[in-house]
Design a protein around this motif. Structure first.
Motif, mmCIF file in Angstrom:
data_model
loop_
_atom_site.group_PDB
_atom_site.id
_atom_site.type_symbol
_atom_site.label_atom_id
_atom_site.label_comp_id
_atom_site.label_asym_id
_atom_site.label_seq_id
_atom_site.Cartn_x
_atom_site.Cartn_y
_atom_site.Cartn_z
ATOM 1 N N ILE A 1 38.772 58.589 45.547
ATOM 2 C CA ILE A 1 38.028 58.179 46.737
ATOM 3 C C ILE A 1 38.550 56.842 47.254
ATOM 4 O O ILE A 1 38.720 56.642 48.466
ATOM 5 N N ALA A 2 38.814 55.901 46.355
ATOM 6 C CA ALA A 2 39.311 54.584 46.764
ATOM 7 C C ALA A 2 40.654 54.689 47.449
ATOM 8 O O ALA A 2 40.900 54.047 48.488
ATOM 9 N N LEU A 3 41.578 55.479 46.911
ATOM 10 C CA LEU A 3 42.900 55.625 47.517
ATOM 11 C C LEU A 3 42.838 56.395 48.830
ATOM 12 O O LEU A 3 43.645 56.168 49.740
ATOM 13 N N PHE A 4 41.880 57.311 48.937
ATOM 14 C CA PHE A 4 41.655 58.015 50.207
ATOM 15 C C PHE A 4 41.299 57.006 51.299
ATOM 16 O O PHE A 4 41.878 57.005 52.394
ATOM 17 N N GLY A 5 40.349 56.128 51.004
ATOM 18 C CA GLY A 5 39.952 55.114 51.978
ATOM 19 C C GLY A 5 41.075 54.146 52.296
ATOM 20 O O GLY A 5 41.276 53.752 53.452
ATOM 21 N N LEU A 6 41.838 53.729 51.268
ATOM 22 C CA LEU A 6 42.942 52.800 51.486
ATOM 23 C C LEU A 6 43.973 53.364 52.437
ATOM 24 O O LEU A 6 44.507 52.640 53.293
ATOM 25 N N GLN A 7 44.269 54.648 52.331
ATOM 26 C CA GLN A 7 45.303 55.213 53.193
ATOM 27 C C GLN A 7 44.871 55.229 54.651
ATOM 28 O O GLN A 7 45.691 55.031 55.556
ATOM 29 N N ILE A 8 43.596 55.456 54.901
ATOM 30 C CA ILE A 8 43.094 55.374 56.276
ATOM 31 C C ILE A 8 43.273 53.949 56.802
ATOM 32 O O ILE A 8 43.743 53.736 57.927
ATOM 33 N N VAL A 9 42.916 52.957 55.973
ATOM 34 C CA VAL A 9 43.072 51.553 56.361
ATOM 35 C C VAL A 9 44.537 51.230 56.630
ATOM 36 O O VAL A 9 44.877 50.587 57.635
ATOM 37 N N THR A 10 45.424 51.675 55.760
ATOM 38 C CA THR A 10 46.847 51.354 55.877
ATOM 39 C C THR A 10 47.428 51.841 57.200
ATOM 40 O O THR A 10 48.075 51.084 57.937
ATOM 41 N N THR A 11 47.219 53.110 57.504
ATOM 42 C CA THR A 11 47.787 53.689 58.720
ATOM 43 C C THR A 11 47.233 53.020 59.963
ATOM 44 O O THR A 11 47.976 52.693 60.900
ATOM 45 N N VAL A 12 45.931 52.793 60.005
ATOM 46 C CA VAL A 12 45.314 52.199 61.188
ATOM 47 C C VAL A 12 45.747 50.749 61.360
ATOM 48 O O VAL A 12 46.037 50.302 62.474
ATOM 49 N N VAL A 13 45.831 49.986 60.271
ATOM 50 C CA VAL A 13 46.225 48.580 60.365
ATOM 51 C C VAL A 13 47.648 48.448 60.890
ATOM 52 O O VAL A 13 47.917 47.662 61.816
ATOM 53 N N VAL B 1 53.191 41.780 57.719
ATOM 54 C CA VAL B 1 52.094 42.492 57.054
ATOM 55 C C VAL B 1 52.466 42.805 55.608
ATOM 56 O O VAL B 1 51.649 42.635 54.690
ATOM 57 N N GLY B 2 53.714 43.235 55.390
ATOM 58 C CA GLY B 2 54.166 43.501 54.024
ATOM 59 C C GLY B 2 54.168 42.256 53.163
ATOM 60 O O GLY B 2 53.808 42.304 51.982
ATOM 61 N N PHE B 3 54.563 41.125 53.741
ATOM 62 C CA PHE B 3 54.579 39.873 52.984
ATOM 63 C C PHE B 3 53.170 39.457 52.578
ATOM 64 O O PHE B 3 52.932 39.096 51.416
ATOM 65 N N VAL B 4 52.234 39.508 53.507
ATOM 66 C CA VAL B 4 50.847 39.132 53.190
ATOM 67 C C VAL B 4 50.287 40.046 52.100
ATOM 68 O O VAL B 4 49.629 39.586 51.156
ATOM 69 N N VAL C 1 55.312 33.349 62.508
ATOM 70 C CA VAL C 1 54.590 33.007 63.736
ATOM 71 C C VAL C 1 53.404 33.944 63.943
ATOM 72 O O VAL C 1 52.478 33.620 64.707
ATOM 73 N N MET C 2 53.408 35.086 63.254
ATOM 74 C CA MET C 2 52.285 36.004 63.354
ATOM 75 C C MET C 2 51.002 35.408 62.785
ATOM 76 O O MET C 2 49.914 35.919 63.033
ATOM 77 N N VAL C 3 51.132 34.316 62.021
ATOM 78 C CA VAL C 3 49.941 33.615 61.533
ATOM 79 C C VAL C 3 49.090 33.138 62.700
ATOM 80 O O VAL C 3 47.856 33.041 62.593
ATOM 81 N N LEU C 4 49.722 32.862 63.826
ATOM 82 C CA LEU C 4 49.026 32.357 65.002
ATOM 83 C C LEU C 4 48.499 33.477 65.884
ATOM 84 O O LEU C 4 47.901 33.198 66.935
ATOM 85 N N LEU D 1 44.568 38.953 61.100
ATOM 86 C CA LEU D 1 43.306 39.468 60.569
ATOM 87 C C LEU D 1 43.454 40.880 59.993
ATOM 88 O O LEU D 1 42.966 41.152 58.886
ATOM 89 N N PRO D 2 44.106 41.819 60.694
ATOM 90 C CA PRO D 2 44.344 43.130 60.073
ATOM 91 C C PRO D 2 45.177 43.036 58.795
ATOM 92 O O PRO D 2 44.936 43.777 57.839
ATOM 93 N N ALA D 3 46.177 42.129 58.767
ATOM 94 C CA ALA D 3 47.013 41.980 57.570
ATOM 95 C C ALA D 3 46.178 41.507 56.383
ATOM 96 O O ALA D 3 46.343 42.008 55.253
ATOM 97 N N LEU D 4 45.292 40.542 56.606
ATOM 98 C CA LEU D 4 44.423 40.063 55.522
ATOM 99 C C LEU D 4 43.467 41.157 55.067
ATOM 100 O O LEU D 4 43.236 41.333 53.858
#
Length: 534
Positions: free
Chosen positions: A431-443, A463-466, A305-308, A314-317
Motif C-alpha cells: 500500500i505504501a509503495l502504491f501511494g508513493l508511485q502516484i506521488v512520484t509521477t505527479v510531482v 528533484v533527484g538531488f533533493v 536555482v530551483m531552490v528559489l 515544495l514538490p521536491a521536498l
C-alpha cells in the motif's frame, strides 16, 4: 529500420475538414480545418501523427526525435528507464549480504547501506551539462561499460574500505540516467504523453531498491557467496552496453526550425534537408552543443536555482519526505526489523520485496495513464485551457495512501508473533509503495510542466538531488523510533510526516502555484510556463 518521410494526401485532410476541434490528449483526435493545416505547412505533421494539436510542434524532418517511430521511442525509453533503475538497484543489491558484511568487515548495517545513496543524488548534476555538449548516447554507453568493469572489481574486494570505494564509483557511473531520463522523455514525446512516459521512467527507478534484494537474496543464499551479487551486476551492464549500440539513437542536438505565421514563406515550408543515413544516428558522434566547456562548473550547480522556485522546491521536498519514509524505510528496515523478528534467511528476506514490486507497479498503472486522463478531463472542463495545477489533486491521495501503508506495516509488525512469518506487514508495504508511485509521477510531471521551457532541464536533476540527499540521511535515524518506542509508535511518527507535512507542501502549490508560475515566467521572459493547447 526506416525513417521514411511522406506527405499527407488531400483526401485524408479533407475527411477532417468538417470534424469538430479536439482537446489535447484525446485517443482519436482530428485536426482543425484543412485551411489551417495548409496555411501552417502541417501536412506532413498530420500524416505522421494523425493530428496537429501537438506541443511542441515537430518539424518535417524524419530525423526529428518527435517523428521517430513509436517502437524506436519506446525501446529507448525502456532502456533509459532500466538504466535509471540500475543506480538504486546496485545500491540495494547488497541488502541480503548486510549481515555477512557486518561479520566480515566489522561494520554496522547503517554504514553498509547509506554511502552510495549520496553519490546517486550528486553526480547527475554533472552528467547533465556534459551530455548537453556531447550528446546522451556517449554518456549512456560509457556509463554501461565502465559500470560493468567496476562491478566486476567489487567482487574481488577483501576489505570494507576497498568495497566502499568500488560502491562509490558504481553509484557515480550509474547515476547519469537519474537526470537524463526526464530530458530524453522531453526530447522524444509530446506534452500530452509526458505523464505516462515519465511514469515508466519513475516506476523503474522506484523498483530498483525492492527488486534488487528480491533477485539477490536467492542468488546469495544458493551460491553462498556475496561476490555473485557483483558478477550479476557486471553481466547486466554488459548487456546494456550491447543494446545501447544497436537500439539507442541520439536524442539531443536536433535543431528544430521554428514555424511562423500564415502568409510568411518560412512558416509554410522548411528548407529541404539531405536525409541522414540511419546508421549515423547510432555510430557517429559529434558535438550536440557549441556551449563552451568553461561553463560546465556553472551549469553543474545551476539546478540549485530551483531552490528559489516554489513550484519545484515544495514538490521536491514533499516527494523526498514520502520517498524516504516509504521506499527507503521499508527497503532498509525489512532485513533489520521484519527479518530479525521472523528469523528469515537471506533468500526469505529477498522474497519479502515482492510486495514492494506489486505495490509500485499497480501504483504506476494508476498514476501514469490515470494522471493523463485526469488532465484531459480537467482540460475539457476548462474549455481547452491546460494548467499544471490541474494535476495536483490527482496526486494528493498518494500521500495519504503512503502514510496508511507505513502505519499498517508498523502496527502489524508489532502485533504479530515473533518467529512465525506473517504476511500482513507486507500488505502495508504494498500500500505504501502504491501511494508513493502516484506521488512520484505527479510531482515530476507537475514540476516540469510548471517550469518555463528554458529551465525545464534543471528540474529533474534538482528533484533527484533533493530526494537522494534526504534519503541519504534517513538510514542514520530510521531505526531510533522503532528501538526507543515500538513498531507502532515509530511508524506513526513517520506516517505523520508523510500524511501531513508532505501533503501540505504540495497542497500549497495548488493554492499559489499559478501566481508563482506567472511571476517566474515574467523573470524568464516567457508569457506562460506551459502553453495552452492549439
Amino acid at each position: 529500420m526506416s525513417f521514411e518521410d511522406s506527405s499527407a494526401s488531400g483526401a485524408d485532410i479533407e475527411k477532417t475538414s468538417a470534424s469538430p476541434p479536439t482537446y489535447l490528449g484525446e485517443d482519436k483526435p482530428t485536426t482543425t480545418l484543412r485551411e489551417d493545416v495548409a496555411a501552417y505547412g502541417l501536412e506532413k505533421v498530420f500524416q505522421r501523427h494523425g493530428r496537429i494539436d501537438l506541443i511542441p510542434l515537430p518539424s518535417n524532418d524524419p530525423q526529428d526525435p518527435y517523428n521517430w517511430s513509436s517502437w524506436i521511442k519506446h525501446a529507448l525509453l525502456i532502456q533509459i528507464a532500466f538504466h535509471a533503475m540500475m543506480g538504486p538497484f546496485s545500491a540495494a543489491s547488497v541488502i541480503p549480504s548486510f549481515e555477512t558484511f557486518v561479520e566480515d568487515f566489522d561494520i554496522t548495517i547503517t554504514q553498509a547501506s547509506s554511502v552510495p545513496i549520496l553519490f546517486l543524488g550528486a553526480t547527475p548534476l554533472l552528467a547533465a551539462p556534459i551530455s548537453a555538449r556531447i550528446g546522451r548516447r556517449p554518456i549512456l554507453l560509457g556509463s554501461a561499460i565502465l559500470s560493468a568493469a567496476v562491478h566486476l572489481g567489487g567482487a574481488y574486494c577483501h576489505s570494507y574500505g576497498t568495497l566502499m570505494i568500488t560502491r562509490v564509483f558504481q553509484a557515480i557511473l550509474l547515476s547519469p540516467p537519474q537526470s537524463l531520463g526526464a530530458d530524453m522523455v522531453n526530447e522524444m514525446f509530446f506534452q500530452h504523453e509526458k505523464g505516462q512516459k515519465l511514469g515508466i521512467w519513475t516506476l523503474l527507478t522506484a523498483l530498483g531498491p525492492p527488486v534488487a534484494p528480491l533477485i539477490m537474496g536467492p542468488l546469495v543464499w544458493n551460491t553462498g557467496k556475496w561476490q555473485w551479487t557483483f558478477y550479476l551486476l557486471a553481466i547486466i551492464n554488459l548487456v546494456q552496453f550491447i543494446l545501447y549500440i544497436f537500439f539507442a539513437p541520439e536524442t539531443a542536438g536536433f535543431v528544430r526550425p521554428a514555424r511562423g505565421v500564415p502568409g510568411v514563406e518560412t512558416a509554410t515550408s522548411e528548407a529541404p534537408r539531405q536525409k541522414t543515413p540511419w546508421w549515423k544516428l547510432y555510430f557517429s558522434f559529434k558535438r550536440t552543443s557549441s556551449a563552451p566547456w568553461s561553463r560546465v562548473p556553472y551549469e553543474t550547480v545551476h539546478p540549485f536555482v530551483m531552490v528559489l522556485r516554489p513550484t519545484v522546491l515544495l514538490p521536491a521536498l514533499a516527494y523526498a519526505i514520502t520517498f524516504s519514509y516509504t521506499n527507503v524505510l521499508l527497503t532498509v528496515e525489512i532485513p533489520a526489523l521484519l527479518g530479525r523478528k521472523y528469523q528469515l534467511n537471506p533468500q526469505q528476506i529477498g522474497l519479502q520485496y515482492v510486495s514492494s514490486v506489486i505495490g509500485a507497479t499497480l501504483g504506476e498503472v494508476v498514476a501514469g495513464t490515470g494522471s493523463d486522463w485526469w488532465m484531459l478531463w480537467r482540460t475539457k472542463r476548462a474549455n481547452g485551457n491546460r494548467e499544471p495545477e490541474m494535476r495536483i489533486p490527482f496526486g494528493l491521495p498518494g500521500f495519504i495512501i503512503g502514510a496508511v501503508g507505513t502505519l499498517i506495516f508498523g502496527i502489524q509488525l508489532q502485533n504479530t508473533a515473533a518467529g512465525r512469518w506473517n504476511v500482513t506487514p507486507l500488505l502495508g508495504v504494498a500500500i505504501a509503495l502504491f501511494g508513493l508511485q502516484i506521488v512520484t509521477t505527479v510531482v515530476y510531471s507537475y514540476a516540469i510542466e510548471a517550469t518555463t521551457r528554458k529551465r525545464q532541464h534543471l528540474v529533474s536533476p534538482f528533484v533527484g538531488f533533493v530526494r537522494q540527499i534526504y534519503a541519504f540521511t534517513a538510514p542514520f535515524y530510521l531505526t531510533i523510533p522503532f528501538e526507543e518506542w515500538n513498531f507502532t509508535k515509530g511508524a506513526g511518527l513517520l506516517t505523520a510526516f508523510v500524511g501531513i507535512v508532505s501533503f501540505a507542501l504540495l497542497f500549497v502549490c495548488q493554492i499559489f502555484g499559478r501566481r508563482w508560475r506567472q511571476r517566474e515566467a515574467e523573470k524568464d521572459g516567457e508569457s506562460e510556463a506551459v502553453p495552452e493547447s492549439p
